[in-house]
Scaffold this motif. Structure first.
Motif, PDB file in Angstrom:
ATOM      1  N   ALA A 220      -0.711  59.387 -69.976  1.00 55.46           N
ATOM      2  CA  ALA A 220      -2.105  59.754 -69.672  1.00 55.46           C
ATOM      3  C   ALA A 220      -2.730  60.247 -70.973  1.00 55.46           C
ATOM      4  O   ALA A 220      -2.520  61.380 -71.393  1.00 55.46           O
ATOM      5  N   PRO A 403     -10.971  57.582 -69.522  1.00 49.14           N
ATOM      6  CA  PRO A 403      -9.683  57.811 -68.852  1.00 49.14           C
ATOM      7  C   PRO A 403      -9.585  59.171 -68.180  1.00 49.14           C
ATOM      8  O   PRO A 403      -8.984  59.301 -67.110  1.00 49.14           O
ATOM      9  N   GLU A 406     -11.429  59.076 -64.855  1.00 46.69           N
ATOM     10  CA  GLU A 406     -10.674  58.306 -63.863  1.00 46.69           C
ATOM     11  C   GLU A 406      -9.561  59.158 -63.247  1.00 46.69           C
ATOM     12  O   GLU A 406      -9.331  59.120 -62.034  1.00 46.69           O
TER      13      GLU A 406
END
Length: 427
Positions: A220, A403, A406
């Motif tokens: 991540a 990101p 999300e």
């Protein structure tokens, strides 16, 4: 029960109990931290040993926090905390009794500090994950900010009280009072009314669970970037506190009362940062604050390293404490918002490794550098590294926004909450 917006997480009874117990205990913890550093310095006069005691007390977190995180995701977090807090109480009382009776030796301080670090390796991941379960998801940002405010309120009071006690009656009373303070947090934990614990992971091996937590943290990208910057700040910037007895004595030509003033000054700034986060309703903009805070912390450390006046040094430590806490609390809030609940303990164990686990290596390094270079030069080097880290993070920030959003939206949907524009994390 009605609370103003800055205190909205206190609507939850269990969270109120947690905050009240922790506040008393953390004042004692900061008293012990200050008194232990001064005791080592009084007994040895060694900068290297100041760094080494920081290393001994925190390296267990770096080594064992992943295991602590895996256990926090498998076991009852409430009882983990009762066990770790009870162990910390016994260790503080032992240190206090040995010191008050004049039996304390340097090797005993190192042994007790190492065992305390072992308890922290299991306490910190469980505590970070435990807080989230005490409040509703919409109050998460406020709960983390209030927790940081509590930690730093204690950081203001504890060192100031410790400085007075060390100067008047000695270090032993600080340790003894810290031991007694753990009664408050243990009693609060036992009074909480919690539902039956939910097993969040399958009964796979602990090693597979640990690897899963590391894998998520690494892949991540926003979480990885936050953790890397946090690790850098902990490694290079945070060890300035370990060298504070040297600044109080050799640089500013004062004593334990000045040591308490310096540590409390950083606490005032940190408290202000945490308090400013309590009024936030979302994580929007926190990514930018992480970059600004890391850079600002470095600038303040470099300025502090040049001061030879007690009051100027204390004044410079206020913004230093502000930026340090803003970087760490904002990173914590963002990570907690992006991580799935089933991985929370393990990901927060990686956070613990970066937050407290890198600090011992930095303490050891700072102690070794302070002997030949001096404490001011050592702190200035750490400040420069924080500036570089903050600027690099700022440059990467635009690519991390998508990101990050999300991940946050995914966790909101999993929790059944709305995914609105207020979740925009890094604008």
């Amino acid at each position: 029960m009605s609370f103003p917006v800055a205190l909205r997480a206190l609507r939850a009874r269990n969270y109120r109990l947690f905050i009240s117990g922790q506040l008393v205990s953390l004042v004692g913890t900061w008293m012990q931290t200050v008194a232990q550093g001064w005791l080592i310095y009084r007994l040895t006069g060694s900068a290297a040993l100041l760094g080494l005691i920081g290393f001994a007390g925190q390296i267990p977190v770096f080594v064992l926090a992943p295991l602590g995180g895996a256990i926090a995701d498998r076991a009852n977090r409430q009882w983990i905390l009762v066990a770790t807090q009870s162990a910390m109480m016994v260790l503080a009382l032992m240190l206090g009794i040995l010191t008050l009776f004049g039996l304390i030796e340097v090797w005993q301080i190192f042994v007790l500090a190492s065992i305390l670090g072992l308890a922290n390796a299991f306490d910190i991941p469980a505590r970070q994950a435990f807080i989230v379960g005490l409040v509703e998801r919409e109050d998460l940002v406020n709960a983390i900010a209030l927790n940081s405010s509590m930690v730093n309120g204690a950081r203001v009071v504890g060192p100031a009280v410790a400085g007075i006690l060390v100067a008047t009656v000695g270090e032993g009373w600080c340790f003894l009072l810290n031991g007694l303070s753990y009664v408050a947090v243990i009693a609060a934990l036992l009074r909480m009314r919690l539902g039956p614990p939910v097993r969040l992971v399958d009964p796979t091996s602990a090693w597979e669970s640990i690897i899963e937590g590391f894998s998520f943290s690494w892949h991540a990208a926003p979480i990885r970037a936050l953790l890397v910057l946090l690790g850098l700040v902990s490694l290079m910037g945070m060890p300035y506190a370990v060298l504070m007895p040297i600044f109080a004595d050799r640089v500013l030509h004062s004593g334990p009362d000045a040591y308490g003033i310096l540590m409390s000054s950083a606490g005032v700034g940190a408290l202000a940062a945490a308090a400013s986060l309590t009024v936030r309703k979302s994580v929007s903009g926190l990514g930018r604050w992480v970059a600004v805070a890391a850079t600002g912390f470095g600038v303040c450390l470099m300025a502090f390293s040049t001061s030879r006046s007690l009051w100027l040094s204390a004044l410079l430590l206020v913004p230093a404490g502000f930026f340090m806490m803003m970087e760490m609390a904002a990173s914590n809030t963002l990570i907690q918002s992006m991580v799935p609940n089933r991985l929370r303990g393990r990901v927060m164990s990686v956070y613990s490794m970066m937050f407290m686990g890198m600090a011992p290596v930095g303490s050891l390094m700072a102690g070794a550098l302070a002997a030949p270079l001096g404490a001011p030069v050592t702190v200035a080097i750490g400040g420069a590294a924080c500036i570089v880290g903050g600027l690099v993070f700022a440059r990467r920030l635009p690519r991390l926004r998508g990101p990050a959003r999300e991940l946050i939206v995914a966790q909101q949907m999993a929790a059944g909450g709305p995914a609105d524009e207020a979740t925009r994390p890094a604008s």
